[in-house]
Design a protein around this motif. Structure first.
Motif, PDB file in Angstrom:
ATOM      1  N   VAL A 150      27.089 101.865  49.118  1.00 27.12           N
ATOM      2  CA  VAL A 150      27.497 100.517  49.492  1.00 27.12           C
ATOM      3  C   VAL A 150      28.230 100.576  50.832  1.00 27.12           C
ATOM      4  CG1 VAL A 150      28.931  98.537  48.836  1.00 27.12           C
ATOM      5  CG2 VAL A 150      27.603  99.754  47.103  1.00 27.12           C
ATOM      6  N   SER A 151      27.687  99.855  51.811  1.00 32.17           N
ATOM      7  CA  SER A 151      28.249  99.842  53.166  1.00 32.17           C
ATOM      8  C   SER A 151      29.426  98.894  53.307  1.00 32.17           C
ATOM      9  CB  SER A 151      27.178  99.426  54.171  1.00 32.17           C
ATOM     10  OG  SER A 151      26.072 100.280  54.126  1.00 32.17           O
ATOM     11  N   GLY A 152      29.458  97.864  52.459  1.00 36.64           N
ATOM     12  CA  GLY A 152      30.500  96.860  52.543  1.00 36.64           C
ATOM     13  C   GLY A 152      30.424  95.951  51.335  1.00 36.64           C
ATOM     14  N   CYS A 153      31.252  94.925  51.345  1.00 31.28           N
ATOM     15  CA  CYS A 153      31.214  93.955  50.257  1.00 31.28           C
ATOM     16  C   CYS A 153      31.600  92.590  50.795  1.00 31.28           C
ATOM     17  CB  CYS A 153      32.131  94.371  49.111  1.00 31.28           C
ATOM     18  SG  CYS A 153      33.893  94.390  49.504  1.00 31.28           S
ATOM     19  N   ALA A 156      25.089  73.564  57.339  1.00 30.72           N
ATOM     20  CA  ALA A 156      25.054  74.890  57.966  1.00 30.72           C
ATOM     21  C   ALA A 156      25.558  74.840  59.405  1.00 30.72           C
ATOM     22  CB  ALA A 156      23.649  75.472  57.896  1.00 30.72           C
ATOM     23  N   THR A 157      25.330  73.734  60.092  1.00 32.87           N
ATOM     24  CA  THR A 157      25.772  73.613  61.483  1.00 32.87           C
ATOM     25  C   THR A 157      27.280  73.413  61.602  1.00 32.87           C
ATOM     26  OG1 THR A 157      25.314  71.243  61.422  1.00 32.87           O
ATOM     27  CG2 THR A 157      23.560  72.681  62.283  1.00 32.87           C
ATOM     28  N   GLU A 158      27.958  73.170  60.495  1.00 32.96           N
ATOM     29  CA  GLU A 158      29.402  72.945  60.494  1.00 32.96           C
ATOM     30  C   GLU A 158      30.198  74.151  59.983  1.00 32.96           C
ATOM     31  OE1 GLU A 158      31.001  70.283  61.679  1.00 32.96           O
ATOM     32  OE2 GLU A 158      29.154  69.215  62.182  1.00 32.96           O
ATOM     33  N   VAL A 159      29.519  75.252  59.698  1.00 31.91           N
ATOM     34  CA  VAL A 159      30.192  76.443  59.174  1.00 31.91           C
ATOM     35  C   VAL A 159      30.924  77.144  60.314  1.00 31.91           C
ATOM     36  CG1 VAL A 159      29.851  78.702  58.089  1.00 31.91           C
ATOM     37  CG2 VAL A 159      28.539  76.724  57.299  1.00 31.91           C
ATOM     38  N   LEU A 160      32.188  77.407  60.084  1.00 31.76           N
ATOM     39  CA  LEU A 160      33.028  78.098  61.058  1.00 31.76           C
ATOM     40  C   LEU A 160      33.020  79.583  60.737  1.00 31.76           C
ATOM     41  CD1 LEU A 160      35.174  77.899  63.343  1.00 31.76           C
ATOM     42  CD2 LEU A 160      36.875  77.604  61.540  1.00 31.76           C
ATOM     43  N   THR A 161      32.799  80.425  61.743  1.00 30.59           N
ATOM     44  CA  THR A 161      32.825  81.870  61.520  1.00 30.59           C
ATOM     45  C   THR A 161      33.877  82.521  62.403  1.00 30.59           C
ATOM     46  OG1 THR A 161      31.102  82.284  63.182  1.00 30.59           O
ATOM     47  CG2 THR A 161      30.376  82.003  60.897  1.00 30.59           C
ATOM     48  N   GLY A 162      34.372  83.651  61.964  1.00 30.97           N
ATOM     49  CA  GLY A 162      35.334  84.411  62.746  1.00 30.97           C
ATOM     50  C   GLY A 162      35.837  85.611  61.969  1.00 30.97           C
ATOM     51  N   ARG A 163      36.307  86.577  62.686  1.00 32.42           N
ATOM     52  CA  ARG A 163      36.761  87.839  62.106  1.00 32.42           C
ATOM     53  C   ARG A 163      38.015  87.670  61.246  1.00 32.42           C
ATOM     54  NH1 ARG A 163      37.083  93.343  62.593  1.00 32.42           N
ATOM     55  NH2 ARG A 163      39.203  94.139  62.643  1.00 32.42           N
ATOM     56  N   THR A 202      33.652  82.569  52.589  1.00 33.13           N
ATOM     57  CA  THR A 202      32.861  83.767  52.356  1.00 33.13           C
ATOM     58  C   THR A 202      33.397  84.818  53.315  1.00 33.13           C
ATOM     59  OG1 THR A 202      30.929  82.443  51.781  1.00 33.13           O
ATOM     60  CG2 THR A 202      30.541  84.757  52.298  1.00 33.13           C
ATOM     61  N   VAL A 203      33.868  85.923  52.762  1.00 37.24           N
ATOM     62  CA  VAL A 203      34.468  86.977  53.571  1.00 37.24           C
ATOM     63  C   VAL A 203      33.738  88.276  53.281  1.00 37.24           C
ATOM     64  CG1 VAL A 203      36.586  88.266  54.071  1.00 37.24           C
ATOM     65  CG2 VAL A 203      36.706  85.821  53.514  1.00 37.24           C
ATOM     66  N   GLY A 204      33.356  88.969  54.341  1.00 40.18           N
ATOM     67  CA  GLY A 204      32.696  90.258  54.205  1.00 40.18           C
ATOM     68  C   GLY A 204      33.426  91.317  54.995  1.00 40.18           C
ATOM     69  N   VAL A 205      33.435  92.531  54.451  1.00 41.23           N
ATOM     70  CA  VAL A 205      34.052  93.672  55.141  1.00 41.23           C
ATOM     71  C   VAL A 205      33.119  94.875  55.027  1.00 41.23           C
ATOM     72  CG1 VAL A 205      36.410  92.883  54.692  1.00 41.23           C
ATOM     73  CG2 VAL A 205      35.342  94.492  53.123  1.00 41.23           C
ATOM     74  N   LEU A 206      33.231  95.767  55.995  1.00 41.51           N
ATOM     75  CA  LEU A 206      32.494  97.029  55.960  1.00 41.51           C
ATOM     76  C   LEU A 206      33.470  98.178  55.802  1.00 41.51           C
ATOM     77  CD1 LEU A 206      29.877  96.479  58.827  1.00 41.51           C
ATOM     78  CD2 LEU A 206      29.589  96.140  56.352  1.00 41.51           C
ATOM     79  N   ARG A 207      32.947  99.313  55.372  1.00 44.03           N
ATOM     80  CA  ARG A 207      33.790 100.503  55.201  1.00 44.03           C
ATOM     81  C   ARG A 207      34.529 100.875  56.483  1.00 44.03           C
ATOM     82  NH1 ARG A 207      33.151 103.678  50.689  1.00 44.03           N
ATOM     83  NH2 ARG A 207      31.375 103.122  49.392  1.00 44.03           N
ATOM     84  N   ASP A 208      33.893 100.630  57.631  1.00 40.34           N
ATOM     85  CA  ASP A 208      34.501 101.017  58.909  1.00 40.34           C
ATOM     86  C   ASP A 208      35.601 100.059  59.372  1.00 40.34           C
ATOM     87  OD1 ASP A 208      33.212  98.768  59.936  1.00 40.34           O
ATOM     88  OD2 ASP A 208      31.769  99.901  61.146  1.00 40.34           O
ATOM     89  N   GLY A 209      35.898  99.024  58.562  1.00 35.45           N
ATOM     90  CA  GLY A 209      36.965  98.090  58.903  1.00 35.45           C
ATOM     91  C   GLY A 209      36.483  96.802  59.535  1.00 35.45           C
ATOM     92  N   ASP A 210      35.220  96.725  59.918  1.00 39.26           N
ATOM     93  CA  ASP A 210      34.701  95.482  60.481  1.00 39.26           C
ATOM     94  C   ASP A 210      34.799  94.390  59.426  1.00 39.26           C
ATOM     95  OD1 ASP A 210      33.618  93.774  62.341  1.00 39.26           O
ATOM     96  OD2 ASP A 210      31.557  94.492  62.100  1.00 39.26           O
ATOM     97  N   ARG A 211      35.024  93.154  59.852  1.00 38.82           N
ATOM     98  CA  ARG A 211      35.149  92.035  58.922  1.00 38.82           C
ATOM     99  C   ARG A 211      34.610  90.770  59.556  1.00 38.82           C
ATOM    100  NH1 ARG A 211      41.634  91.459  58.465  1.00 38.82           N
ATOM    101  NH2 ARG A 211      41.349  93.458  57.507  1.00 38.82           N
ATOM    102  N   GLU A 212      34.219  89.845  58.690  1.00 36.64           N
ATOM    103  CA  GLU A 212      33.697  88.555  59.143  1.00 36.64           C
ATOM    104  C   GLU A 212      33.946  87.530  58.051  1.00 36.64           C
ATOM    105  OE1 GLU A 212      32.804  86.009  61.517  1.00 36.64           O
ATOM    106  OE2 GLU A 212      31.965  87.856  62.351  1.00 36.64           O
TER     107      GLU A 212
END
Length: 185
Positions: free
Chosen positions: A96-99, A162-169, A141-151
């Motif tokens: 598993v690379s992330g969750c 879908a056009t109103e979804v805000l994304t950021g780390r 919805t929050v995702g993280v990777l083993r290397d510490g990356d997050r979104e």
């Protein structure tokens, strides 16, 4: 210039961002008032190589992107268990690379903090927020990777498109930290 994906998933800069938006789109299709959902994020190429039957079940063909992450929904989160307590029990295998986690909550604007009564219990605070006239329902919805990356992806119920979804780390740092902790220990 590349063509947009045929499956309707928005274009995104990184595999993690694409996976988080894919999960947001999936959960949006289920409607609101859903329980929290947990996903393992696995390297798509590795999944096809090591688990071809599962890859076929998930509809992942040979044409899938080589840098993609495939979200695999996990068993339902047990009812009656606090989310932070549940996350503290998780340990992921090396494959598993992330969750990622998607959860709905009520949110107040920062201006509401000044009117917050002091000394409220957790139950009283929950009731106060639920009755506040400026409350908004949000799906995170929050995702993280083993290397510490997050979104993160945030979708307001009142702007459910879908056009109103805000994304950021760092939109939901506490949840990202809790998910990252599932890879340590």
């Amino acid at each position: 210039m590349s063509n947009p994906p045929l499956d309707g998933t928005p274009l995104a800069a990184s595999p993690l961002t694409r996976a988080v938006l894919e999960i947001d789109d999936y959960t949006a299709g289920l409607g609101w008032d859903q329980p929290a959902r947990l996903f393992a994020l696995v390297d798509t190429v590795r999944l096809r190589a090591e688990e071809p039957d599962l890859a076929e079940q998930l509809g992942i063909g040979d044409a899938a992107q080589t840098d993609a992450l495939t979200p695999v929904e996990q068993d339902e989160i047990p009812a009656g268990v606090a989310l932070d307590e549940f996350l503290a029990t998780i340990a992921w295998p090396d494959a598993v690379s992330g969750c990622a986690l998607t959860v709905e909550r009520l949110m107040l604007p920062a201006t509401a903090e000044s009117s917050l009564p002091e000394g409220l219990s957790d139950a009283e605070l929950t009731a106060w927020v639920a009755e506040h006239p400026e409350r908004q329902e949000v799906r995170m919805t929050v995702g993280v990777l083993r290397d510490g990356d997050r979104e993160s992806a945030l979708r307001l119920r009142e702007k459910d498109a879908a056009t109103e979804v805000l994304t950021g780390r760092d939109l939901v740092p506490g949840l990202a930290e809790a998910l990252s902790a599932t890879f340590t220990g």
